[in-house]
Design an enzyme around this catalytic site. Sequence first.
Site, mmCIF file in Angstrom:
data_model
loop_
_atom_site.group_PDB
_atom_site.id
_atom_site.type_symbol
_atom_site.label_atom_id
_atom_site.label_comp_id
_atom_site.label_asym_id
_atom_site.label_seq_id
_atom_site.Cartn_x
_atom_site.Cartn_y
_atom_site.Cartn_z
ATOM 1 N N TYR A 269 -13.700 -11.424 -14.708
ATOM 2 C CA TYR A 269 -12.977 -9.916 -14.029
ATOM 3 C C TYR A 269 -12.332 -9.257 -14.678
ATOM 4 O O TYR A 269 -11.051 -9.448 -15.841
ATOM 5 C CB TYR A 269 -12.408 -10.566 -13.154
ATOM 6 C CG TYR A 269 -11.569 -9.383 -12.235
ATOM 7 C CD1 TYR A 269 -11.851 -8.378 -11.094
ATOM 8 C CD2 TYR A 269 -9.731 -9.194 -11.674
ATOM 9 C CE1 TYR A 269 -11.630 -7.889 -10.631
ATOM 10 C CE2 TYR A 269 -9.951 -8.335 -11.434
ATOM 11 C CZ TYR A 269 -9.693 -7.171 -10.842
ATOM 12 O OH TYR A 269 -9.825 -6.150 -10.190
ATOM 13 N N TYR B 261 38.533 -3.881 13.612
ATOM 14 C CA TYR B 261 37.360 -4.851 12.369
ATOM 15 C C TYR B 261 36.822 -4.278 11.220
ATOM 16 O O TYR B 261 36.922 -5.153 10.056
ATOM 17 C CB TYR B 261 35.837 -5.301 13.301
ATOM 18 C CG TYR B 261 36.239 -6.425 14.618
ATOM 19 C CD1 TYR B 261 36.709 -6.824 14.639
ATOM 20 C CD2 TYR B 261 34.685 -6.660 14.769
ATOM 21 C CE1 TYR B 261 37.161 -7.942 15.688
ATOM 22 C CE2 TYR B 261 34.461 -7.421 16.369
ATOM 23 C CZ TYR B 261 36.347 -7.978 16.653
ATOM 24 O OH TYR B 261 35.783 -8.979 17.290
ATOM 25 N N GLU C 166 -7.903 -5.784 -1.146
ATOM 26 C CA GLU C 166 -6.756 -6.153 -1.019
ATOM 27 C C GLU C 166 -5.978 -5.840 0.555
ATOM 28 O O GLU C 166 -5.878 -4.317 0.786
ATOM 29 C CB GLU C 166 -6.159 -4.990 -1.944
ATOM 30 C CG GLU C 166 -6.890 -5.359 -3.541
ATOM 31 C CD GLU C 166 -7.116 -3.830 -4.141
ATOM 32 O OE1 GLU C 166 -6.596 -3.414 -4.165
ATOM 33 O OE2 GLU C 166 -6.908 -4.287 -5.261
ATOM 34 N N ARG D 191 40.404 -5.235 10.048
ATOM 35 C CA ARG D 191 40.544 -6.694 9.322
ATOM 36 C C ARG D 191 39.592 -7.787 9.196
ATOM 37 O O ARG D 191 39.590 -8.712 8.392
ATOM 38 C CB ARG D 191 40.697 -6.969 11.042
ATOM 39 C CG ARG D 191 41.049 -8.701 10.767
ATOM 40 C CD ARG D 191 41.475 -9.836 12.434
ATOM 41 N NE ARG D 191 41.154 -8.599 13.471
ATOM 42 C CZ ARG D 191 40.338 -9.059 14.818
ATOM 43 N NH1 ARG D 191 40.833 -10.795 14.642
ATOM 44 N NH2 ARG D 191 40.409 -8.205 15.511
ATOM 45 N N ASN E 30 -2.040 -3.217 -13.691
ATOM 46 C CA ASN E 30 -1.606 -4.568 -12.847
ATOM 47 C C ASN E 30 -0.167 -4.991 -13.973
ATOM 48 O O ASN E 30 -0.066 -5.248 -14.423
ATOM 49 C CB ASN E 30 -2.706 -5.303 -13.186
ATOM 50 C CG ASN E 30 -3.970 -5.520 -12.271
ATOM 51 O OD1 ASN E 30 -3.935 -6.603 -12.166
ATOM 52 N ND2 ASN E 30 -3.991 -5.337 -11.444
ATOM 53 N N HIS F 58 -7.771 5.788 -11.817
ATOM 54 C CA HIS F 58 -6.230 5.843 -10.675
ATOM 55 C C HIS F 58 -5.459 6.226 -11.297
ATOM 56 O O HIS F 58 -3.714 6.210 -10.774
ATOM 57 C CB HIS F 58 -6.235 4.163 -11.585
ATOM 58 C CG HIS F 58 -6.411 3.239 -10.493
ATOM 59 N ND1 HIS F 58 -8.282 3.104 -11.931
ATOM 60 C CD2 HIS F 58 -6.678 1.781 -10.164
ATOM 61 C CE1 HIS F 58 -8.960 2.187 -11.133
ATOM 62 N NE2 HIS F 58 -7.905 0.958 -9.912
ATOM 63 N N PHE G 189 0.547 -10.207 -9.668
ATOM 64 C CA PHE G 189 0.918 -8.445 -9.301
ATOM 65 C C PHE G 189 1.383 -8.479 -8.074
ATOM 66 O O PHE G 189 2.181 -7.000 -7.373
ATOM 67 C CB PHE G 189 -0.664 -7.646 -9.471
ATOM 68 C CG PHE G 189 -2.036 -8.021 -8.991
ATOM 69 C CD1 PHE G 189 -1.680 -7.942 -7.181
ATOM 70 C CD2 PHE G 189 -2.623 -9.282 -9.102
ATOM 71 C CE1 PHE G 189 -2.694 -8.364 -6.829
ATOM 72 C CE2 PHE G 189 -3.304 -8.817 -8.099
ATOM 73 C CZ PHE G 189 -4.134 -9.441 -6.790
#
Length: 518
Positions: A54, A281, A416, A284, A196, A84, A330
């Site tokens: 791959y 609060y 994905e 405190r 990646n 990309h 990844f």
Amino acid sequence: MDALTLKPGFVTLEELERIYRHDLPVYLERSCKQAVDHAAKQVAAAAQGSEAVYGINTGFGKLASVKIEPGDTNNLQKNLILSHCCGVGKPLERETTRLMMALKLLSLARGASGVRFELLLLIEQCLEKGVTPIIPEKGSVGASGDLAPLAHMAAVLIGEGEAEFKGERIEGGEALKRAGLTPITLGPKGGLGLINGTQFSTACALVGLFEAWRLAEATLVTASLSTDAAMGSTAPLLPQIHELRGHRGQIEVARSMRTLMKGSQIRESHRTGDTRVQDPYCIRCQPQVTGACVDLLRMAATTLEIEANAATDNPLVLVGEERIVSGGNFHAEPVAFAADQIALAVAEIGAISQRRIALMVDPSLSFDLPPFLAKDPGFNSGLMIAEVTTAALMSENKHLANPCSTDSTPTSANQEDHVSMAAHGARRLSRMNENLSYILGVELLCAAEGVEHRAPLQTSPSLQKVIGKLRESIPKLEKDRYMAGDLEDAAHLIRSRALVSPVDDQPIITLGVSHAAS
């Protein structure tokens, strides 16, 4: 020029913060070269083989079944980078981009990515010479790697894309040329190894952590000042209370506040004869709330330090076994969870700070402080609207703190099909930290006015130093004036650690985490 030499797998948060805060060259210990070279040889052999591996001699994602001929594998990697580069939005800050580059360097140097060592050298040289890729901040879903942001980084290394060099935004190839560097030709796995990985998400989350930690330090100072301004009891800070519960952050916050307030004349003035049984609060329960936030930040820090030392691309080269295997490192789910933890802590630090501000400006709660801490109230409005601003910022942070890690959407033709959303989960921390710095800045202004109203009684010597530092740039509020500049200056003091520096001899909390990979 100072420089950092990093040992892959053993880098600490302190080293990573130095990379972020200082414009340092970053180098790898050369002991990593043997494993990197071995893995690269395995990948080169696989690229020439007949068996499909791959991303080395196949297409990507849903196109993994498409076999690539040996002569086309280098062009395959270049095409991957260019296709990309689909990020959008404003550029990532230069400091965060440099940290991302250093993280990618560390990941590749683990010797499991199969890229050539020349690629690592070029990243080193870009960090040294100041070639900083322009990275659009949006486009990653935090799975299959931070693909788009890392592609924009990788594009500069092959002479494409855009980069900043000596303050000028120019084409990537031109930036390399001006720096005396040569674009690299990607070998098998070179492009995939670069894009990646979780380095964009991790860098943004680390920056969120570093800034949040500074604000956590600052809130101990502002909280202590507010307690004195409101004449709050310090009995809830007694160590026995917190030791009985046992949480580290709670114990340390109470101890730090006790030390910061030691010697306060204001506190001694109402130690006896005070008719209030219990404070609200926000006074405190400060150790319980802020301490829990500190513990949450430390948990996130543990995750991010591990991730910074990890190999997170795919496929991975198992050098000792002579295998190349596909996996899912990844996927940025750990980073997404860490970012959500940081967001929760930031929101809660701001929420309790805002309630302390509200207490100090409210004459029905503030124990003899003037309404809105104004001189001649009615004619002057004092800090009335500054408190309103903090309410707006607190509410915005509450919305931003909603988890990102529980969201997912399928991408890449359902290949994905579960993603982490770590990228925008981490990016939103910058906005949240900025909001928190303004909230704490307003608390600082209110608390200083409240303490000064108690004159001739004085707060502790440590906190007097803090007020002195504040008054170097922001005078007392004698009458209404244009306030926006004061809020900016106060937030800057909070972010810059200028308030903590005068009391550094006191036990201000430390992050105290080291979980580098072994």
